[in-house]
Enzyme design. Structure first.
Site, PDB file in Angstrom:
ATOM      1  N   SER A   1      15.339  33.761  -6.651  1.00 39.81           N
ATOM      2  CA  SER A   1      14.855  31.630  -7.753  1.00 39.81           C
ATOM      3  C   SER A   1      15.098  31.447  -6.281  1.00 39.81           C
ATOM      4  CB  SER A   1      16.099  31.296  -7.876  1.00 39.81           C
ATOM      5  OG  SER A   1      15.803  30.528  -8.276  1.00 39.81           O
TER       6      SER A   1
ATOM      7  N   HIS B   1      13.776  28.054 -12.947  1.00 40.07           N
ATOM      8  CA  HIS B   1      15.351  28.880 -13.126  1.00 40.07           C
ATOM      9  C   HIS B   1      15.891  27.272 -13.286  1.00 40.07           C
ATOM     10  CE1 HIS B   1      13.729  32.422 -10.543  1.00 40.07           C
ATOM     11  NE2 HIS B   1      15.010  32.696 -11.144  1.00 40.07           N
TER      12      HIS B   1
ATOM     13  N   LYS C   1      12.946  34.750 -16.382  1.00 45.23           N
ATOM     14  CA  LYS C   1      13.627  34.511 -15.064  1.00 45.23           C
ATOM     15  C   LYS C   1      15.211  34.195 -16.013  1.00 45.23           C
ATOM     16  CE  LYS C   1      10.081  31.533 -12.685  1.00 45.23           C
ATOM     17  NZ  LYS C   1       9.419  30.970 -12.169  1.00 45.23           N
TER      18      LYS C   1
END
Length: 151
Positions: free
Chosen positions: A120, A79, A48
């Site tokens: 996200s 995230h 991520k």
């Protein structure tokens, strides 16, 4: 020239000596603290990432110097783990941050390929094109692609 430099690019200023003669041209960063923050810090593999805007103190002329940075780490489950780590470190330097979104990166340095994709759930989708431009500053010899597909 705009005093705010989103990508940390250098502004050219002319230095004059008495008599209004230009002596030489030199480059000066908008802000030394912002200059010290790397534009890109990512791991190898699939992970991520977040796109972050970093701000310094408001200047006397009312402008607020800023720049964009990309951060992505294998160790982050969410995230927000990345953003919390980075924002805490930068706050210690007196810099403010804003998360502009996230996604995923597949960094295959062995093949000189990077893929930017996804989003996200907490911060929304980062601007993958902007992220690609920032990644090119560190990886100019890589094939960097973007996609809105995948999570």
């Amino acid at each position: 020239m705009n005093p705010i430099c989103r990508l940390g690019a250098k502004h050219i200023l002319r230095k004059t000596i008495p008599g209004n003669v230009v002596s030489r041209t030199f480059a000066k960063m908008v802000d030394a603290k912002l200059d010290a923050v790397p534009v890109v810090d990512i791991d190898e593999g699939i992970f991520k990432y977040v796109l972050i805007k970093v701000y310094d103190q408001e200047q006397t002329d009312g402008t607020t110097p800023s720049k964009l940075i990309v951060r992505g780490f294998n160790r982050a489950q969410w995230h927000s783990d990345i953003y919390d780590e980075v924002s805490s470190a930068l706050l210690g330097l007196g810099l403010e941050t804003e998360c502009l979104g996230g996604g995923r990166i597949e960094n295959r340095s062995d093949l000189k390929q990077i893929k930017v994709y996804g989003y996200s759930q907490g911060y929304g989708k980062a601007d993958h094109i902007e992220t690609r431009m920032l990644l090119l500053t560190k990886y100019p010899d890589h094939n960097i692609t973007c996609s809105d597909e995948g999570y």
